[in-house]
Motif scaffolding. Sequence first.
Motif, PDB file in Angstrom:
ATOM      1  N   HIS A 116      -1.458   1.354  -2.941  1.00  0.00           N
ATOM      2  CA  HIS A 116      -2.843   1.620  -2.512  1.00  0.00           C
ATOM      3  C   HIS A 116      -2.801   2.767  -1.505  1.00  0.00           C
ATOM      4  O   HIS A 116      -2.115   2.575  -0.671  1.00  0.00           O
ATOM      5  CB  HIS A 116      -3.373   0.355  -2.266  1.00  0.00           C
ATOM      6  N   ILE A 117      -3.697   3.665  -1.524  1.00  0.00           N
ATOM      7  CA  ILE A 117      -3.921   4.738  -0.494  1.00  0.00           C
ATOM      8  C   ILE A 117      -5.331   4.426   0.097  1.00  0.00           C
ATOM      9  O   ILE A 117      -6.273   4.517  -0.409  1.00  0.00           O
ATOM     10  CB  ILE A 117      -3.897   6.324  -1.073  1.00  0.00           C
ATOM     11  N   PHE A 132       1.969   6.020   5.225  1.00  0.00           N
ATOM     12  CA  PHE A 132       0.895   5.031   5.844  1.00  0.00           C
ATOM     13  C   PHE A 132       1.387   4.841   7.357  1.00  0.00           C
ATOM     14  O   PHE A 132       2.309   4.066   7.597  1.00  0.00           O
ATOM     15  CB  PHE A 132       1.248   3.811   4.960  1.00  0.00           C
ATOM     16  N   GLY A 133       0.194   4.576   8.144  1.00  0.00           N
ATOM     17  CA  GLY A 133       0.356   4.234   9.386  1.00  0.00           C
ATOM     18  C   GLY A 133       1.454   4.600  10.248  1.00  0.00           C
ATOM     19  O   GLY A 133       1.969   3.801  10.897  1.00  0.00           O
ATOM     20  N   PHE A 134       2.071   5.680   9.953  1.00  0.00           N
ATOM     21  CA  PHE A 134       3.322   6.343  10.567  1.00  0.00           C
ATOM     22  C   PHE A 134       2.845   7.512  11.595  1.00  0.00           C
ATOM     23  O   PHE A 134       2.334   8.170  11.246  1.00  0.00           O
ATOM     24  CB  PHE A 134       4.199   6.596   9.610  1.00  0.00           C
ATOM     25  N   ASP A 135       3.695   7.134  12.815  1.00  0.00           N
ATOM     26  CA  ASP A 135       3.853   8.338  14.005  1.00  0.00           C
ATOM     27  C   ASP A 135       5.037   8.625  14.269  1.00  0.00           C
ATOM     28  O   ASP A 135       5.799   7.699  14.650  1.00  0.00           O
ATOM     29  CB  ASP A 135       2.754   7.740  14.991  1.00  0.00           C
ATOM     30  N   LEU A 293      -3.015  -1.891   5.895  1.00  0.00           N
ATOM     31  CA  LEU A 293      -3.105  -0.536   5.930  1.00  0.00           C
ATOM     32  C   LEU A 293      -4.214   0.339   6.368  1.00  0.00           C
ATOM     33  O   LEU A 293      -4.195   1.658   6.592  1.00  0.00           O
ATOM     34  CB  LEU A 293      -3.197  -0.136   4.193  1.00  0.00           C
ATOM     35  N   GLY A 294      -5.134  -0.369   7.374  1.00  0.00           N
ATOM     36  CA  GLY A 294      -5.959   0.353   8.321  1.00  0.00           C
ATOM     37  C   GLY A 294      -7.010   0.962   7.138  1.00  0.00           C
ATOM     38  O   GLY A 294      -7.158   2.157   6.900  1.00  0.00           O
ATOM     39  N   SER A 295      -7.934   0.000   6.451  1.00  0.00           N
ATOM     40  CA  SER A 295      -8.864   0.713   5.677  1.00  0.00           C
ATOM     41  C   SER A 295      -9.920   1.410   6.313  1.00  0.00           C
ATOM     42  O   SER A 295     -10.570   2.132   5.460  1.00  0.00           O
ATOM     43  CB  SER A 295      -9.516  -0.744   4.866  1.00  0.00           C
ATOM     44  N   PRO A 301      -0.100  -0.848  11.496  1.00  0.00           N
ATOM     45  CA  PRO A 301       1.656  -0.924  11.580  1.00  0.00           C
ATOM     46  C   PRO A 301       1.957  -2.166  10.721  1.00  0.00           C
ATOM     47  O   PRO A 301       2.545  -2.897  10.989  1.00  0.00           O
ATOM     48  CB  PRO A 301       1.638  -1.283  13.206  1.00  0.00           C
ATOM     49  N   GLY A 302       1.598  -1.590   9.350  1.00  0.00           N
ATOM     50  CA  GLY A 302       1.978  -2.342   8.197  1.00  0.00           C
ATOM     51  C   GLY A 302       2.873  -1.496   7.335  1.00  0.00           C
ATOM     52  O   GLY A 302       2.561  -0.353   7.085  1.00  0.00           O
ATOM     53  N   LEU A 303       3.492  -2.071   6.250  1.00  0.00           N
ATOM     54  CA  LEU A 303       4.056  -1.583   5.281  1.00  0.00           C
ATOM     55  C   LEU A 303       3.374  -1.580   3.768  1.00  0.00           C
ATOM     56  O   LEU A 303       2.330  -2.619   4.059  1.00  0.00           O
ATOM     57  CB  LEU A 303       5.457  -2.254   4.969  1.00  0.00           C
ATOM     58  N   PRO A 304       3.433  -0.626   3.108  1.00  0.00           N
ATOM     59  CA  PRO A 304       2.403  -0.754   2.004  1.00  0.00           C
ATOM     60  C   PRO A 304       2.781  -1.520   0.734  1.00  0.00           C
ATOM     61  O   PRO A 304       2.043  -1.534  -0.373  1.00  0.00           O
ATOM     62  CB  PRO A 304       2.454   0.867   1.706  1.00  0.00           C
TER      63      PRO A 304
END
Length: 484
Positions: A116-117, A132-135, A293-295, A301-304
Amino acid sequence: MSASSGSGVSTELQVAAKVVELVRELAGRAAEAEVNVRHRALALTRFANSAIHQNVAEATTGVRLRLHLDGRTAAGSTTVTSVDGLRSLVERTLAAARVTPPDPGWAGLTLPAALHISAGHPGSGEHSGLAFGFDEATARATPAERAERVRAFVDAAGGLETAGYCRTEYVSAAFANTAGQAVEGRTAEAAMDGIARNNGADGVARLAAARLADLDGAALGARAAAKARAAAAPIELPPGEYEVVLEPTAVADLLQNFSVFGFNGKSYTEKQSFAELGKEQFDPSVTIVDDPLGSRGEPAPGLPFDDEGTPARSLVLVREGVTKAVTHDRTSAAEAGAESTGHAAATSRSWGAFPAHLRMEAGPPVTGTPGEPAAVVESARPFLAHMRRGLLVTDLWYTRVLDPKTLVVTGLTRNGVWLVEDGEITRPVGNLRFTQSYPQALGPGRVLGIGAESVLLPDSWGGAHYASPALHLASWNFTGNASG
C-alpha cells in the motif's frame, strides 16, 4: 549497508530469494516457506551525570525461515548470510520439520500482493517499499550529531543533573515466500529520552521521530528541568478516586496495554480481551488508529509489510468510541474467520498479533505553553483551568495487568505529580500507586478532554511507537502511595 560480503548475496531481497531457491532445491515444490531478512543498525549515545559515558553502535543482519512440509511446521534463524550459511539454515529447518508434531493451525502463505502506498509516500515500484517513512540523514547519523542533542539537553537543564539517551536506528528488510510474494522496505527512527534531577525530584522529556532533525535537545532539556524544579518537596495525599489530567507520556502506557492485551486478535479470539466489536466501549471523543505508514503524509517509523509478507495499512481500531477492529496475523485471522490485518511478527503465533504504531487522535485546538516548540507543547495545561480538585500526572510505570479481560492494571506514577485546585497547580505530590481498568477510565462520559496534539513517543519494549495526546479524565483510582 549490504546483507553480506564475499558471498555473491548482497541485498536483503537477494538473500530472501536465495533461501527460497534453496528450499525448492532441498525440499521440492511441496514445501511452503517464508523468509524474513532484516538488517538492523542501532546507534546509542547515553549520558549520565550530565556527560556522555557511552557511545555504541551495532549492525546485524538476521535471516528467519519458517517452513511447512507434510503438515508440519518448523522455524530457524541465522546471522550467517553466505550461501553456505543459508544452505545450513534450510537443512537444519528441514530436519526440524520432519520431527515436529503436526500443525493443524497452519494458515498457508501470503499470495503476491502490492504494498500500500499512503499519501506523502511515493512508491518506486509494485513491490518496493523503499520510500516509506524513510530519512536517509537519520539512517546515517553520526555520533557527533547525537552528541549535539545531548549537549543541548544538558545545557538547557541549567545545572541540574541529567541522564538519558539519544538513539538512531535504521532497518532494511525484505520478505519472500514460495507462493511468489517478494517485498522490501526500509525505515529510520530517532528517539531521545532524558531526565533532569533536582534534590531527588525527577523531570522527564522524551520524543520519537522519523527524522533526527525533529529532535530538539534544548527544548526537551528545558522541559525536563522545569518539571524537576516544580516537583521538589512533594506532599502525600490519601488514596481515592481523583480527577486527572494525564500527560502524553502517561497516555502512552494506556496505548501500550490496549495494544498488547486489548486489540490483540489472538486474545480477542480466545475471549481474553476487553474488545467487543461494534460496541461503544469508549467515550465518543476517542478514536484510535494503528498507522505504520503515516496515512496523513507524515513519515512513520514502520515497515510496509509484516513478517508474513502481508502489506501493512492504516487500521481504525476505535472510531468515535466504537470498537471497530482487532489485529490479526494469518493464524488468528483463520481462527476468527477474518483476514490478516498485516500484523504478523516473529512471536505472533504464540502471543498474538498486536498493533505497534498506535495513534490516539488529538482533540480540538487548545492554547499551549507560549514559546514551546509544537513537538513538546504542554497540551495538558489547558485542561487544568477546568479542574476544581485533581491531579496532573506525568508518567506511569511498572504497570502490570491484573485482569486481562477487563484490563485492570496496577502501577505507579513517576517523574512528577501535582495537585490542582481551582484551576491552579498548588503542590507537587509524592508518587502514588493505582489500580484501574484502562478501558473503563476512557469509557462513555469519562473523557473530559483530549489534547490538541498527539506526540510520538518511543516504547521501552522496542519496535513500537505510540502517538499520544494528553487526556483529561473524570476519575482515576489511586490505592496508596509508592511505599504501600
